[in-house]
Design an enzyme around this catalytic site. Structure first.
Site, PDB file in Angstrom:
ATOM      1  N   SER A  39       0.650  -1.140  -0.068  1.00 38.28           N
ATOM      2  CA  SER A  39       0.005   0.044   0.071  1.00 38.28           C
ATOM      3  C   SER A  39       0.781   1.345   0.070  1.00 38.28           C
ATOM      4  CB  SER A  39      -0.898   0.121   1.196  1.00 38.28           C
ATOM      5  OG  SER A  39      -1.602   1.306   1.366  1.00 38.28           O
TER       6      SER A  39
ATOM      7  N   THR B 256      -9.192  -0.541   5.593  1.00 37.29           N
ATOM      8  CA  THR B 256      -9.366  -0.876   4.522  1.00 37.29           C
ATOM      9  C   THR B 256      -9.925  -2.395   4.553  1.00 37.29           C
ATOM     10  OG1 THR B 256      -8.346  -1.620   2.246  1.00 37.29           O
ATOM     11  CG2 THR B 256      -6.964  -2.016   4.289  1.00 37.29           C
TER      12      THR B 256
ATOM     13  N   LYS C 280     -13.706  -2.359   6.979  1.00 40.62           N
ATOM     14  CA  LYS C 280     -14.503  -1.094   6.462  1.00 40.62           C
ATOM     15  C   LYS C 280     -16.037  -1.188   7.280  1.00 40.62           C
ATOM     16  CE  LYS C 280     -12.476   0.843   2.514  1.00 40.62           C
ATOM     17  NZ  LYS C 280     -12.440   1.472   1.338  1.00 40.62           N
TER      18      LYS C 280
ATOM     19  N   GLY D  83     -19.540  -3.839  -4.426  1.00 40.43           N
ATOM     20  CA  GLY D  83     -19.046  -3.818  -3.022  1.00 40.43           C
ATOM     21  C   GLY D  83     -19.194  -2.382  -2.267  1.00 40.43           C
TER      22      GLY D  83
END
Length: 313
Positions: free
Chosen positions: A27, A72, A76, A146
């Site tokens: 990330s 993340t 979430k 999603g």
């Protein structure tokens, strides 16, 4: 009290935040936010917490030097019951990607927000010269079912003045569930699930598309049908702008290449990452977005994109 034991200025006091989720090894979040902290001379650091253990995370939030967290997948939605409060975006989308602190009655509280909505909105507003003529008053399209797709629906409905929002996804039940959820939360009006090629041919060409699916070659019948429907919608008499939210492992996806080949303008997912990340830092640091090192951050992300491209060669 000697000099060494005196309280230090806040900017020299070490503060720690977390990137809380799974599969976060590559990330860009920690180096991105570090550039902001360095710019403001803050002795802060965002650490990777590769975990779905809510109890462990909550324990870390109780540390006195905790300043906030980026959240993340798969956390979430799971984190929502543990928040003391949330912003309108977080509540309506039903997903939290940012936790910041508030003080109430002398107690530190965890508040959640969803800056993905801002990232999507600002990606269009900062990259489309004339949204009033190219996006406003036209349908939009969201690909996926999603959390990111919900954020896209919310951003398009609240900020982009679109008419209908078409939904295309390989999983029909996922779309139906999402439509019901959006309706329950107050922004599910004029959602149209396009499931057949005939529906796509009869539909007005969208002006804005937000693609919220991983980069893969269609394999199953449902995946191939969804891609065929997208091809028809992209091939309409008018062109528009696609925001490709997928940027891992690369923002140069097959779907973006298809749209670009048909004449569409493409906004890379790293653009949404930049603007949602700046919004996160606004909550954490209290600084204004316009005071942050935007050009430096864009250059940082561009370098990472180039590195990824070289790694694939």
């Amino acid at each position: 009290m000697n000099a060494s034991s005196e309280p230090q200025p806040e900017k020299h006091r070490k503060k720690v935040g977390y990137l809380f989720g799974k599969k976060i090894t590559h990330s860009l979040s920690p180096p991105f936010h570090q550039a902001v902290y360095d710019h403001f001379d803050l002795n802060w650091e965002q650490l990777r917490l590769d975990s779905a253990d809510i109890d462990e995370f909550l324990r870390l939030t109780k540390q006195p030097n905790f300043y906030g967290a980026a959240v993340t997948m798969p956390n979430k939605v799971a984190i929502l019951p543990y928040l003391d409060g949330m912003t309108e975006e977080c509540r309506d989308v039903g997903a939290c990607n940012t936790i910041f602190l508030k003080q109430k009655d002398g107690r530190r509280q965890l508040y959640g927000t969803n800056t993905d909505v801002i990232g999507i909105r600002d990606s269009f507003l900062r990259n489309v010269p004339h949204p009033a003529s190219s996006i406003h008053g036209r349908p939009a399209l969201v690909v996926g079912g999603g959390g990111a797709a919900r954020s896209a629906i919310y951003a398009l409905r609240k900020s982009m003045n679109v008419t209908h929002i078409y939904l295309v996804n390989r999983d029909a039940q996922e779309v139906e569930d999402m439509m019901k959820d959006c309706t329950l939360r107050g922004y599910g009006q004029d959602l149209v699930h396009i499931q057949t090629e005939e529906q796509a041919r009869l539909a007005e060409t969208p002006g804005a598309i937000v693609a919220c699916v991983p980069d893969f070659e269609p394999q199953s019948h449902e995946e191939k049908m969804a891609r065929s429907i997208l091809h028809i919608l992209l091939s309409g008499p008018m062109l528009g702008v696609m925001l490709e939210m997928c940027y891992n492992p690369t923002p140069f996806t097959k779907l973006a290449a298809l749209a670009e080949g048909l004449g569409w303008s493409i906004i890379l997912g790293t653009e949404a990452m930049i603007w949602q990340g700046l919004e996160q830092d606004k909550y954490w640091t209290g600084r204004k977005v316009e005071d942050m090192p935007i050009e430096k951050l864009q250059a940082l992300v561009d370098r990472e994109i180039q590195r990824q491209r070289l790694d694939r060669l």
